[in-house]
Design an enzyme around this catalytic site. Sequence first.
Site, PDB file in Angstrom:
ATOM      1  N   HIS A  59       0.827  -1.206   0.000  1.00 29.56           N
ATOM      2  CA  HIS A  59       0.000   0.000   0.000  1.00 29.56           C
ATOM      3  C   HIS A  59       0.863   1.259   0.000  1.00 29.56           C
ATOM      4  CE1 HIS A  59      -3.353  -2.659   0.521  1.00 29.56           C
ATOM      5  NE2 HIS A  59      -2.990  -3.005   1.749  1.00 29.56           N
TER       6      HIS A  59
ATOM      7  N   ASP B 221      -5.105  -8.461  -3.215  1.00 32.90           N
ATOM      8  CA  ASP B 221      -5.379  -8.206  -1.809  1.00 32.90           C
ATOM      9  C   ASP B 221      -6.643  -8.911  -1.326  1.00 32.90           C
ATOM     10  OD1 ASP B 221      -5.429  -7.184   0.750  1.00 32.90           O
ATOM     11  OD2 ASP B 221      -5.195  -5.100   0.168  1.00 32.90           O
TER      12      ASP B 221
END
Length: 454
Positions: free
Chosen positions: A270, A321
């Site tokens: 991220h 993810d």
Amino acid sequence: MSNLFFAAALLPDGWAEDVLVATDGQGRILSVTAGAACPAEADRFAGAAVAGIANLHSHAHQRAIAGMGESSGDGADSFWSWRDAMYRALDRMEPEDFEAVAAQLYVETLKAGFTAVAEFHYLHHDRDGSAYADPAEMSHRAVAAARTAGLPITLLPVLYNASGFGGTPPNAGQRRFVHDGAGFDRLTGALRGAYGESSDVRLGIAPHSLRAVPDELLGETLAAHPQGPIHIHIAEQRREVEDCLAHHRRRPVEHLLETQPVDGRWCLIHATHMTDAEVAGVAASGAVAGLCLTTEANLGDGYFAAESYMEQGGRWGIGSDSHISVSPVEELRWLEYGMRLTSGRRTVLAGGPRRSTARRLVEAAQAGGAQATGFEAGRITPGLRADIAVLDTDHPLLAARRGDALLDSWIFAGNAALVRDVVIAGRAVVRDRRHPREDEIAERFKITLGRLLG
């Protein structure tokens, strides 16, 4: 030795036609010959071949709840409210359930055109939080699912020790994740014994985040694991940044760079909320930024500083993810579209005039994914693995396209499945959009979800 023949292929020095790729018994490329005749014994592919892209961030168990967190709650929804719902939904998952869910995900991953997965795996313990007789039980299930699908896996067992900065004790929803240092060492030791010599498995570690792994434990863990990839969630949400500032008086990425030896082994997942100095620091470190655009959008996390980071030579790759989407197309498309929406410009990440935006994105994701997973792949060239996705040049969305126009149309022209074939280690595991075990795996998945969610 086996031969693969492609009507066209993207090689390190550009596009070529009639490409013969010879591989050895381990699926590594021995030679690449353009303008070749097709030998009679070659496995022939009619489309355009590109080196595969690794999916560098996966939580396989979350595939079971994809799309189920889209009804509004009683108050303002955020990553944190979604996380609580995810903990509750997965409370009933047994090892065989996890394997069924992961196998379905991994077939979807291959059919989308990904050719490896980095499994950031933190569902370790039994439902009551007690250890299984084999501490690696759930990790073995992840590997078994990947092998059922034929997908190379980088297994990243997660170290999760606290629920917040300062060593806050874990909450009840985290009981299946938690390890101390000794327990984590037992887990990783068992995995090295089981898979240390495997060609289809790479082993690394995943300190979950700075909030879940106190500094002292993080340093001890890194010292005990001097080899292999290191993945960590970092700076995903603004609250995480605020909490880190309150505890360490530094922002998460700033703190990590100042206290740990961040280098090319690392993948910073991220890295959404960074200052200009942090962006420059990560780019200079050689680490890979692991971008998960569809999950970050779904959770309202924020947007990565892509243009600045890439201008400074930063390395990056993509992951699905939470698996709200399993598509390299959607991840790459939204990386560029996010920049267009925030800048008011087009082709922002093309890297200069008269360049293909998609080619720059695809090649960067290939290189970053290979680095972050530890698999020697990402280009069609001698010495690397023959992990290859083949685009369907007969599809209307790719009609009359050649060269980089194929990539631009693949990434930006629509949502049809344009990957027709997938080759892993020199062997076709998806042919004409079909995986040989997809019906069996899907049926098991549906039965499992009926039990978990019904």
